[in-house]
Write a protein that holds these residues in place. Structure first.
Motif, PDB file in Angstrom:
ATOM      1  N   PRO A  39      20.786 -29.970  29.435  1.00 23.90           N
ATOM      2  CA  PRO A  39      20.732 -28.128  30.089  1.00 23.90           C
ATOM      3  C   PRO A  39      19.647 -27.708  29.802  1.00 23.90           C
ATOM      4  CG  PRO A  39      22.573 -29.073  28.388  1.00 23.90           C
ATOM      5  CD  PRO A  39      21.568 -30.243  27.989  1.00 23.90           C
ATOM      6  N   GLY A  40      19.801 -26.536  30.325  1.00 20.45           N
ATOM      7  CA  GLY A  40      18.717 -26.202  30.842  1.00 20.45           C
ATOM      8  C   GLY A  40      18.430 -25.160  30.311  1.00 20.45           C
ATOM      9  N   ALA A  41      17.607 -23.725  29.772  1.00 24.57           N
ATOM     10  CA  ALA A  41      17.210 -23.369  28.360  1.00 24.57           C
ATOM     11  C   ALA A  41      17.818 -22.434  27.965  1.00 24.57           C
ATOM     12  CB  ALA A  41      15.914 -22.060  28.336  1.00 24.57           C
ATOM     13  N   ALA A  42      18.061 -22.913  26.162  1.00 24.08           N
ATOM     14  CA  ALA A  42      18.985 -22.333  25.309  1.00 24.08           C
ATOM     15  C   ALA A  42      19.847 -22.141  25.535  1.00 24.08           C
ATOM     16  CB  ALA A  42      18.313 -20.559  25.059  1.00 24.08           C
ATOM     17  N   THR A  43      20.913 -23.458  26.138  1.00 22.53           N
ATOM     18  CA  THR A  43      21.911 -23.493  26.495  1.00 22.53           C
ATOM     19  C   THR A  43      21.737 -24.917  25.536  1.00 22.53           C
ATOM     20  OG1 THR A  43      21.768 -25.202  28.488  1.00 22.53           O
ATOM     21  CG2 THR A  43      22.329 -22.062  28.701  1.00 22.53           C
ATOM     22  N   SER A  44      23.448 -24.532  25.467  1.00 19.81           N
ATOM     23  CA  SER A  44      24.460 -25.769  24.742  1.00 19.81           C
ATOM     24  C   SER A  44      25.761 -26.635  25.546  1.00 19.81           C
ATOM     25  CB  SER A  44      25.400 -25.438  23.264  1.00 19.81           C
ATOM     26  OG  SER A  44      26.609 -25.158  23.903  1.00 19.81           O
ATOM     27  N   ARG A  45      25.718 -27.466  24.357  1.00 17.34           N
ATOM     28  CA  ARG A  45      26.168 -28.652  25.908  1.00 17.34           C
ATOM     29  C   ARG A  45      27.575 -28.560  26.090  1.00 17.34           C
ATOM     30  NH1 ARG A  45      29.210 -31.359  20.115  1.00 17.34           N
ATOM     31  NH2 ARG A  45      29.531 -29.689  18.766  1.00 17.34           N
ATOM     32  N   HIS A  46      28.208 -27.292  25.977  1.00 16.03           N
ATOM     33  CA  HIS A  46      29.183 -27.085  26.460  1.00 16.03           C
ATOM     34  C   HIS A  46      29.162 -26.395  28.371  1.00 16.03           C
ATOM     35  CE1 HIS A  46      31.072 -27.316  22.671  1.00 16.03           C
ATOM     36  NE2 HIS A  46      32.560 -27.670  22.827  1.00 16.03           N
ATOM     37  N   PRO A  67      17.322 -31.464  20.067  1.00 16.58           N
ATOM     38  CA  PRO A  67      17.317 -31.131  18.454  1.00 16.58           C
ATOM     39  C   PRO A  67      17.181 -28.905  18.419  1.00 16.58           C
ATOM     40  CG  PRO A  67      16.447 -32.465  18.940  1.00 16.58           C
ATOM     41  CD  PRO A  67      16.702 -31.744  20.841  1.00 16.58           C
ATOM     42  N   GLY A  68      18.054 -28.748  17.420  1.00 17.13           N
ATOM     43  CA  GLY A  68      17.982 -27.308  17.087  1.00 17.13           C
ATOM     44  C   GLY A  68      18.383 -26.176  18.072  1.00 17.13           C
ATOM     45  N   LEU A  69      19.846 -26.999  18.992  1.00 15.16           N
ATOM     46  CA  LEU A  69      20.756 -26.452  19.443  1.00 15.16           C
ATOM     47  C   LEU A  69      21.697 -26.463  19.763  1.00 15.16           C
ATOM     48  CD1 LEU A  69      17.155 -26.027  21.101  1.00 15.16           C
ATOM     49  CD2 LEU A  69      18.880 -25.299  22.814  1.00 15.16           C
ATOM     50  N   VAL A 162       6.144 -16.369  19.115  1.00 13.58           N
ATOM     51  CA  VAL A 162       6.747 -15.419  19.800  1.00 13.58           C
ATOM     52  C   VAL A 162       8.101 -15.756  20.814  1.00 13.58           C
ATOM     53  CG1 VAL A 162       6.508 -14.236  22.416  1.00 13.58           C
ATOM     54  CG2 VAL A 162       4.652 -14.466  20.661  1.00 13.58           C
ATOM     55  N   PHE A 163       8.388 -17.133  20.552  1.00 13.46           N
ATOM     56  CA  PHE A 163       9.887 -17.373  21.133  1.00 13.46           C
ATOM     57  C   PHE A 163      10.666 -17.450  20.620  1.00 13.46           C
ATOM     58  CE2 PHE A 163       6.966 -19.417  23.791  1.00 13.46           C
ATOM     59  CZ  PHE A 163       6.771 -18.477  25.653  1.00 13.46           C
ATOM     60  N   ALA A 164      10.344 -17.427  18.849  1.00  9.55           N
ATOM     61  CA  ALA A 164      11.879 -16.945  17.924  1.00  9.55           C
ATOM     62  C   ALA A 164      12.529 -16.355  17.852  1.00  9.55           C
ATOM     63  CB  ALA A 164      10.566 -17.456  16.134  1.00  9.55           C
ATOM     64  N   GLY A 165      11.219 -14.807  18.802  1.00  7.48           N
ATOM     65  CA  GLY A 165      12.382 -13.175  18.096  1.00  7.48           C
ATOM     66  C   GLY A 165      13.341 -13.280  18.994  1.00  7.48           C
ATOM     67  N   PHE A 166      13.853 -14.656  20.604  1.00  4.92           N
ATOM     68  CA  PHE A 166      14.761 -13.820  21.242  1.00  4.92           C
ATOM     69  C   PHE A 166      16.035 -14.393  20.695  1.00  4.92           C
ATOM     70  CE2 PHE A 166      11.577 -14.502  24.509  1.00  4.92           C
ATOM     71  CZ  PHE A 166      12.249 -13.963  25.570  1.00  4.92           C
ATOM     72  N   ALA A 209      14.206 -20.279  16.464  1.00  2.00           N
ATOM     73  CA  ALA A 209      12.953 -21.201  15.604  1.00  2.00           C
ATOM     74  C   ALA A 209      14.001 -22.665  15.552  1.00  2.00           C
ATOM     75  CB  ALA A 209      12.601 -20.401  15.115  1.00  2.00           C
ATOM     76  N   ALA A 210      14.586 -22.270  15.317  1.00  2.00           N
ATOM     77  CA  ALA A 210      15.064 -24.243  15.518  1.00  2.00           C
ATOM     78  C   ALA A 210      15.429 -24.921  16.944  1.00  2.00           C
ATOM     79  CB  ALA A 210      16.495 -24.512  14.871  1.00  2.00           C
ATOM     80  N   GLY A 211      15.443 -24.102  17.607  1.00  2.00           N
ATOM     81  CA  GLY A 211      15.031 -25.492  19.209  1.00  2.00           C
ATOM     82  C   GLY A 211      15.010 -24.856  20.196  1.00  2.00           C
ATOM     83  N   TYR A 212      15.119 -23.176  20.852  1.00  2.00           N
ATOM     84  CA  TYR A 212      14.926 -23.245  21.610  1.00  2.00           C
ATOM     85  C   TYR A 212      12.791 -22.723  21.767  1.00  2.00           C
ATOM     86  CZ  TYR A 212      13.239 -18.803  25.066  1.00  2.00           C
ATOM     87  OH  TYR A 212      12.912 -18.173  26.118  1.00  2.00           O
ATOM     88  N   ALA A 213      12.573 -22.113  20.373  1.00  2.00           N
ATOM     89  CA  ALA A 213      11.585 -21.719  20.882  1.00  2.00           C
ATOM     90  C   ALA A 213      10.386 -22.832  20.891  1.00  2.00           C
ATOM     91  CB  ALA A 213      11.179 -21.604  19.183  1.00  2.00           C
ATOM     92  N   ARG A 214      10.639 -24.169  20.596  1.00  2.00           N
ATOM     93  CA  ARG A 214       9.861 -25.349  20.383  1.00  2.00           C
ATOM     94  C   ARG A 214       9.720 -26.272  21.409  1.00  2.00           C
ATOM     95  NH1 ARG A 214       5.570 -27.911  18.656  1.00  2.00           N
ATOM     96  NH2 ARG A 214       5.375 -29.534  19.210  1.00  2.00           N
TER      97      ARG A 214
END
Length: 291
Positions: A39-46, A67-69, A162-166, A209-214
């Motif tokens: 999937p696209g940025a910062a979206t889950s399986r659902h 991983p992390g999402l 930086v991205f971990a702040g989203f 930080a767990a997923g989207y940032a990486r």
């Protein structure tokens, strides 16, 4: 057009070698042709796509949490190659052989890594994020994006902070403000908006930080993916009004992949995955192995 959005018919997690969990969700018949979705940025399986056509096409759509999402365990410092290894293990555990795959938006480079590693049998890249750090785009990016790309290349750890702040709300606001009207007409449909917001909340549940940032550091930096090694069919789909995923709407990316075919969709933006799901899946199915 009005989109049909339904919850997954099956969902769960799979334990990978080493003990990490990989979250998945499925639509369509369990005996259908398996099609994985990155999937696209910062979206889950659902969220998924093509809910109203998957069954009719005989597609078993399997959306995955990176991983992390969502429900997938984090993997600090992961690479594109690590994701390809995860998908190879997942396919083996689920008996999928070399499934077909769709990579959407920021999920595209991760899907391309799977294609380069020979993990999947064919790939559709839909509104795919391009390698914006490549030299050919040096003068094509807006100043704010150029700054983030330069940071991702020169100091990935700082960029990741930086991205971990989203947040989920920040992502929603960014997508709505940066999308053309044809896309907002899709995203703001009540059923789709509710599903999209849910998937954003799930993706950020473990923290950015767990997923989207990486994910974003990898996608915005220089890719360590040997695109010239891809030996499976690849179709790339871009809307003519999509200016956010690739400065040249995938023309250069297509040229870097042997035998790849680019499809330009008129009167469409970045929402092609949902507005043209049947065309994307029907074209991908032409590359399915004959049973």
């Amino acid at each position: 057009m009005t989109l049909h959005v339904i919850d997954p018919v099956r969902s769960g997690t799979e334990q990978l070698p080493g003990g990490r969990q990989l979250g998945w969700a499925e639509w369509g018949p369990v005996d259908g042709v398996p099609v994985l979705l990155s999937p696209g940025a910062a979206t889950s399986r659902h969220l998924g796509f093509g809910h109203d056509v998957a069954a009719g096409l005989g597609v078993r759509l399997i959306s995955l949490d990176r991983p992390g999402l969502g429900a997938s365990s984090p993997l600090p410092g992961r690479t594109f190659g690590d994701f390809a290894d995860d998908i190879r293990a997942f396919a083996a555990l689920r008996g999928l052989d070399r499934p077909l795959m769709v990579g959407n938006s920021q999920g595209a480079p991760f899907a391309l890594a799977c294609a380069a590693a020979g993990v999947v049998g064919a790939l559709a890249v839909v509104s795919g994020a391009d390698e914006v750090a490549a030299p050919r785009f040096a003068d094509a990016l807006p100043d704010d994006l150029r700054g983030l790309v330069d940071l991702a290349v020169s100091d990935p750890a700082a960029a990741e902070k930086v991205f971990a702040g989203f947040t989920a709300q920040a992502m929603w606001d960014m997508v709505m403000s940066g999308s053309p009207e044809c896309d907002r007409a899709v995203y703001q449909q009540p059923a789709f908006a509710a599903a999209y917001r849910r998937t954003l909340d799930e993706a950020f549940a473990q923290g950015a930080a767990a997923g989207y940032a990486r994910d974003t550091v990898l996608a915005m930096g220089r890719w360590d993916i040997e695109l010239s090694d891809i030996a499976v069919p690849v179709d790339l789909w871009y809307g003519e009004e999509d200016t956010s995923h690739s400065p040249d709407r995938g023309a250069g990316l297509t040229a870097r992949i042997p035998g790849a075919v680019r499809h330009m969709v008129p009167d469409a933006g970045g929402a092609v995955l949902w507005t043209h799901a049947e065309q994307v899946l029907s074209t991908l199915l032409k590359h399915a192995p004959v049973s």
